[in-house]
Design a protein around this motif. Structure first.
Motif, short mmCIF file in Angstrom:
data_model
loop_
_atom_site.label_atom_id
_atom_site.label_comp_id
_atom_site.label_asym_id
_atom_site.label_seq_id
_atom_site.Cartn_x
_atom_site.Cartn_y
_atom_site.Cartn_z
N ASN A 1 -3.66 -3.03 6.35
CA ASN A 1 -2.27 -3.43 6.60
C ASN A 1 -1.41 -2.79 5.52
O ASN A 1 -1.93 -2.25 4.54
CB ASN A 1 -2.12 -4.95 6.56
CG ASN A 1 -2.74 -5.63 7.77
OD1 ASN A 1 -3.86 -6.11 7.72
ND2 ASN A 1 -2.01 -5.63 8.88
N TYR B 1 -7.08 0.93 -6.54
CA TYR B 1 -6.42 1.02 -5.24
C TYR B 1 -4.96 1.44 -5.40
O TYR B 1 -4.27 1.00 -6.34
CB TYR B 1 -6.48 -0.34 -4.52
CG TYR B 1 -7.84 -0.68 -3.99
CD1 TYR B 1 -8.36 -0.03 -2.88
CD2 TYR B 1 -8.62 -1.65 -4.62
CE1 TYR B 1 -9.62 -0.34 -2.39
CE2 TYR B 1 -9.89 -1.97 -4.14
CZ TYR B 1 -10.38 -1.30 -3.02
OH TYR B 1 -11.62 -1.61 -2.54
N PRO B 2 -4.46 2.29 -4.50
CA PRO B 2 -3.09 2.80 -4.60
C PRO B 2 -2.06 1.79 -4.08
O PRO B 2 -1.49 1.99 -3.02
CB PRO B 2 -3.13 4.06 -3.74
CG PRO B 2 -4.17 3.77 -2.70
CD PRO B 2 -5.17 2.86 -3.34
N ALA C 1 -4.36 -5.05 2.41
CA ALA C 1 -3.34 -4.06 2.07
C ALA C 1 -3.93 -2.99 1.15
O ALA C 1 -3.60 -1.81 1.27
CB ALA C 1 -2.15 -4.74 1.40
N SER C 2 -4.81 -3.38 0.25
CA SER C 2 -5.40 -2.41 -0.68
C SER C 2 -6.23 -1.37 0.07
O SER C 2 -6.22 -0.19 -0.27
CB SER C 2 -6.29 -3.12 -1.70
OG SER C 2 -5.53 -4.02 -2.47
N ALA C 3 -6.97 -1.82 1.09
CA ALA C 3 -7.82 -0.90 1.83
C ALA C 3 -7.04 -0.15 2.91
O ALA C 3 -7.61 0.65 3.64
CB ALA C 3 -8.98 -1.66 2.46
N GLY C 4 -5.73 -0.40 3.02
CA GLY C 4 -4.92 0.31 4.00
C GLY C 4 -5.06 -0.22 5.41
O GLY C 4 -4.62 0.40 6.37
N ASN D 1 0.83 -1.20 0.00
CA ASN D 1 0.00 0.00 0.00
C ASN D 1 0.87 1.26 0.00
O ASN D 1 1.59 1.54 0.97
CB ASN D 1 -0.91 -0.03 1.23
CG ASN D 1 -1.90 1.12 1.23
OD1 ASN D 1 -1.52 2.28 1.25
ND2 ASN D 1 -3.18 0.77 1.20
N PRO E 1 0.21 4.74 0.06
CA PRO E 1 0.04 5.79 1.08
C PRO E 1 0.56 5.37 2.46
O PRO E 1 1.17 6.18 3.17
CB PRO E 1 -1.48 6.00 1.12
CG PRO E 1 -2.00 5.47 -0.15
CD PRO E 1 -1.05 4.41 -0.61
N GLU E 2 0.32 4.11 2.83
CA GLU E 2 0.79 3.65 4.14
C GLU E 2 2.32 3.65 4.20
O GLU E 2 2.91 3.96 5.25
CB GLU E 2 0.26 2.25 4.45
CG GLU E 2 -1.24 2.17 4.63
CD GLU E 2 -1.75 2.93 5.85
OE1 GLU E 2 -1.11 2.83 6.92
OE2 GLU E 2 -2.77 3.64 5.72
#
Lengths: 349, 557
Positions: free
Chosen positions: A229, A247-248, A224-227, A145, A147-148
């Motif tokens: 993890n 998804y970023p 991971a896609s939804a942030g 991910n 942004p994370e």
């Protein structure tokens, strides 16, 4: 026409189609148990969207077979087929994990068949006795991910070895091998790749960074896609689809090589309609099928494929054999109980 | 007030005796066919070992050190969720049935919302709301970590709440006003009346609700899978063994363990029933709550708080279905309602058919079993009671596989219904049999057997009594049972997944696979369609009742 007459006409208009519907339903119900010419039932674990595309192509190429498809996840389908073993409902297994196909209780139900054109599928993707053959597959990859990663100022990992760096502590998620076949495949390929001793030492180190061993095999990349993890140990196709969805995330194929799973096809020896079942299996290795596989799958076993743009953009090389680790399925199947017991002893206590 | 069973029994005329036996036999036979036979078909695997038949599997499991942790976790979740849910749901049901606060009808529906969607949707909602990247953490900059015990705890309380509410609300719906009047005239305060009149009067409902909540929590695997993190419970162990490792034997071992609470409940029920006094008799005056501003306002505030928690989980799922890409692009979009699953919305129509069929079967046989068990206290009905509540302890996966093993054999008496929606409907009825049965029993127990007595002394046979006296009193209960099964049938997953065929695909399964492949927003959208269907159906049915000239009967008690 007087009021009563028109009312009667109206009732007649309603009654006739209704009667027709009832008769039709009764007919369908009475026939449902009987095998029909041109009709076969297929069990598959291909995902809904790719399945719909494959079926469209198949109906175009072989219009005279009527295919009823039931889709379940790999584990649920295996449980169902084992329970149905005394009276199987399906004629064909299509696109189902080879690691599950090699279960002796499943092989026992199969009829060897080599479709016309099987030569396009290299021998290592076929059962040596002809019980099953794999036309597609999926390979391991990390979903990271973006942004994370930026938030914590982390460097992009590029290999399995990177994942055990202390900076990723609590950032990882992977499927639990006890509940998920894909989870087991990751563990088995690591142990084969590094050897058992070094492999377990590596898994110990990996465990220190693991946030959770998620119970469903499809979830790590989604988490991971939804942030939820940062890094999900998952499969390339999932990453590609989620990137496509918007998804970023970045897909990373581990440089040591990616474990992979084959999706195999087979004929049931109990099939009441062998002829059409074989016609269907012939189609699964045809040019038309291959063209569709190429649009959707990270691994297509037929030789000489062209990689779709969305795959190469996500980071898949044109020749995936350069990044694949060749998994020994027989070994993985034979040692399953022992490895899972050891894994649970180490990481679930 | 209560008549000892032996005197009543001896007074039964022959025709009644036959009727009693026929009713117990019919409902009992169905329970044996659709619960016991499939259960045995799968649980006998627990004795199969590589060296023949034996108890090795149990020994192997009990000596595993993980086992202690997992059983401990299961009880920790089971007990804490049961206590919390009982307190919250009792208060909510009390507010609805015993006060004059406004919005009661709306709040009733809100209380049920969690069973309008497949359980994985609540967990999804919880993740949207309280996940690491959820609404709360992103809005307030907090770092709440929901995965693990607390995630399961919250998700299961919400999931179990409607089940407890339905039974407790039924228990609180009827009461004898004379009891309250005499308590007041004796100078008892509100708390004392509650403790000495209200609580004992609903004892049976409390025990039933407690049993239902505890068993659905320990058998639910949908919530722990999604939000449980590394916290392992027994229901997930079954999933690990059966779906993860194709090991039916070990799955069956855990299945046998989960049956223990049902056996305990049977013993408990005997104890509670023995001390039970019907709270409404032929002479009783129905209790009508009187307005009391301060009390009503206090209960309204409480109910609104509970409703807000439930609504927030539902609202966030609806919201997520209308944004482009949760949580990264929150602009409005309808694209998730263009379903690209196989067959599109077709499974929704199949689900409605299955749900209607399930409701009809349940109204006849589930209330039939409840009535037979209550009206004919003989030894056979104790067995009936055990069979009736046994399914609560059976995880759906075990039941579904049991149906395949038991019924998928040509020549087997009910093989003709295999592969049709009928087998799915029967599976639903018997999967949720305990909940429906206890709902009906709780209600029937509130109504005195003196009705039967009166009509029996007037010379009416049992059959006539049922038709003329009992049915007119309990038909709202029959309806409530039907509605409950309709709702369950629309959203249940774990058992029917093994019984669907290419031509009988269900809506809840579509949601599961959309969620599986990461199309979270689309899964949310499909779940919203299911919820909308159920709500629309309830509204239509209520309108139909109005049109038929029946007022004052709520579909949900």
């Amino acid at each position: 026409m007087d009021g009563r007459g028109s009312l009667r006409a109206m009732l007649g208009n309603i009654a006739r189609p209704m009667a027709g519907m009832f008769l039709g339903t009764a007919l369908v119900l009475s026939l449902s148990g009987v095998s029909q010419a041109g009709k076969i039932t297929v069990y598959t674990s291909y995902e809904e969207d790719e399945l719909a595309a494959f079926l469209d192509a198949m109906k175009n190429d072989v219009p005279d077979i009527d295919v009823d498809v039931l889709r379940l996840s790999t584990g649920d389908l295996r449980a169902r087929m084992l329970a149905e073993a005394s009276n199987p409902k399906h004629d064909v297994i299509w696109g189902w994990a080879a690691t599950s196909m090699v279960d002796p209780r499943i092989v026992e139900m199969l009829e060897p068949y080599s479709p016309a054109g099987i030569d396009k599928v290299p021998e290592r993707f076929r059962d040596k006795d002809g019980y099953w053959f794999a036309t597609t597959g999926y390979m391991g990859a990390f979903c990271v991910n973006n942004p994370e990663m930026e938030k914590d100022n982390l460097a992009m990992p590029s290999s399995w070895q990177d994942l055990i760096k202390p900076e990723y502590e609590g950032k990882l998620v992977m499927p639990n091998p006890a509940s998920s076949g894909t989870g087991y495949l990751h563990i088995a390929s690591i142990l084969q790749m590094m050897g058992e001793e070094e492999g377990w030492a590596y898994l110990d180190a990996l465990d220190k960074n693991m946030d959770q061993y998620i119970k469903s095999g499809s979830k790590p990349c989604n988490a991971a896609s939804a942030g939820e993890n940062t890094i999900g140990i998952s499969f390339a196709l999932r990453a590609i689809k989620n990137i496509d969805e918007g998804y970023p995330i970045t897909m990373v194929i581990p440089s040591e090589g990616a474990g992979h799973e084959l999706e195999a096809n087979a004929l049931m020896k109990t099939s009441q309609n062998m002829e059409d079942a074989k016609k269907f299996l012939d189609w699964t290795v045809s040019k038309g099928a291959e063209a569709e596989y190429n649009k959707w799958k990270s691994i297509v076993t037929m030789q000489g494929r062209e990689m779709p743009e969305k795959f190469t953009e996500a980071g898949l090389p044109d020749d995936i054999s350069t990044v694949l680790f060749e998994v020994d399925y027989a070994w993985a199947a034979e040692n399953r109980d022992r490895i899972i017991a050891e894994w649970q002893k180490r990481y679930e206590n | 007030m209560s008549v000892s069973t032996s005197t009543r029994h001896s007074r039964l005329p022959d025709s009644d005796r036959i009727f009693a036996f026929a009713m117990i036999a019919a409902t009992g036979l169905l329970l044996v066919t659709f619960v016991l036979v499939p259960l045995w078909a799968i649980l006998k695997n627990s004795f199969v070992t590589p060296d023949g038949i034996g108890l090795d599997n149990f020994v192997r499991y009990f000596t595993d050190s993980r086992f202690v942790t997992i059983v401990g976790n299961t009880f920790e979740v089971g007990i804490s969720v049961t206590l919390t849910t009982m307190v919250l749901a009792y208060g909510f049901a009390y507010a609805i049935q015993r006060t004059c606060m406004p919005l009661r009808n709306v709040l009733r529906i809100v209380a049920l919302l969690p069973i309008f969607s497949p359980s994985l949707v609540q967990a999804l909602g919880l993740q949207f709301l309280l996940g690491r990247n959820g609404l709360v953490n992103r809005t307030f900059g907090t770092e709440i970590d929901i995965y693990g015990f607390w995630g399961i705890y919250i998700a299961d309380v919400v999931y179990a709440f409607p089940h407890a509410f339905l039974i407790l609300s039924t228990a609180l719906a009827v009461a004898d006003a004379r009891l309250y009047e005499s308590a007041e005239s004796l100078g008892a305060g509100a708390w004392r009346i509650f403790r000495t009149v209200t609580l004992p009067g609903t004892r049976y409902g409390l025990a039933s609700a407690g049993f239902v909540v505890f068993t659905i929590v320990i058998t639910d695997f949908g919530n722990p899978v999604v939000i449980g993190g590394n916290y392992s419970v027994l229901a997930v162990e079954i999933y690990n063994q059966v779906s993860g490792q194709a090991n039916f034997a070990m799955g069956a071992v855990i299945g046998v363990l989960l049956l223990l609470p049902a056996a305990l409940a049977m013993i408990g029920e005997k104890w509670i029933s023995r001390r039970h006094f019907a709270s409404v008799t032929a002479q009783s005056v129905p209790l009508a709550p009187q307005p009391n501003r301060a009390r009503d306002t206090a209960w309204l505030i409480y109910s609104l708080l509970v409703a807000a928690v439930i609504l927030s989980l539902v609202a966030i799922v609806i919201y997520a279905s209308f944004v482009r890409l949760w949580p990264y692009n929150l602009s409005f979009s309808l694209r998730h309602y263009e379903f690209d699953v196989q067959n599109g919305l077709q499974p929704l129509w199949t689900s409605i058919q299955v749900a209607i069929l399930t409701a009809v079967i349940s109204m006849i046989f589930v209330t039939g079993a409840a009535y037979a068990n209550h009206a004919f206290p003989m030894r056979a009905s104790r067995v009936l009671y055990f069979l009736a509540i046994l399914p609560a302890a059976v995880p759906g996966m075990v039941l579904g596989l049991g149906y395949i093993l038991a019924f998928n054999t040509p020549g087997q008496p009910i093989y003709w219904m295999y592969d049709t929606i009928l087998i799915i409907a029967f599976c639903n009825v018997y999967h949720y049999h305990a909940q429906g049965f206890l709902l009906a029993t709780t209600n029937i127990k509130q109504i005195s057997s003196t009705f039967d007595e009166a009509s029996a002394t007037l010379g009416a046979t049992k059959l006539k009594t049922v038709w003329r006296v009992t049915l007119p009193i309990i038909w709202p209960t029959v309806l409530a049972v039907g509605v409950f099964f309709f709702m369950r049938a629309m959203v249940t997953l774990s058992a029917v997944i093994f019984l669907i065929s290419p031509s009988t695909q269900l809506a809840a399964v579509s949601v599961l696979y959309l969620d599986d492949r990461g199309a979270l927003n689309q899964a949310a959208a499909f779940a919203v369609c299911i919820m909308a269907t159920v709500v629309a159906f309830l509204v239509l049915a209520q309108i139909a009742l109005r049109v038929a000239g029946i007022r004052g009967v709520s579909l949900v008690r």
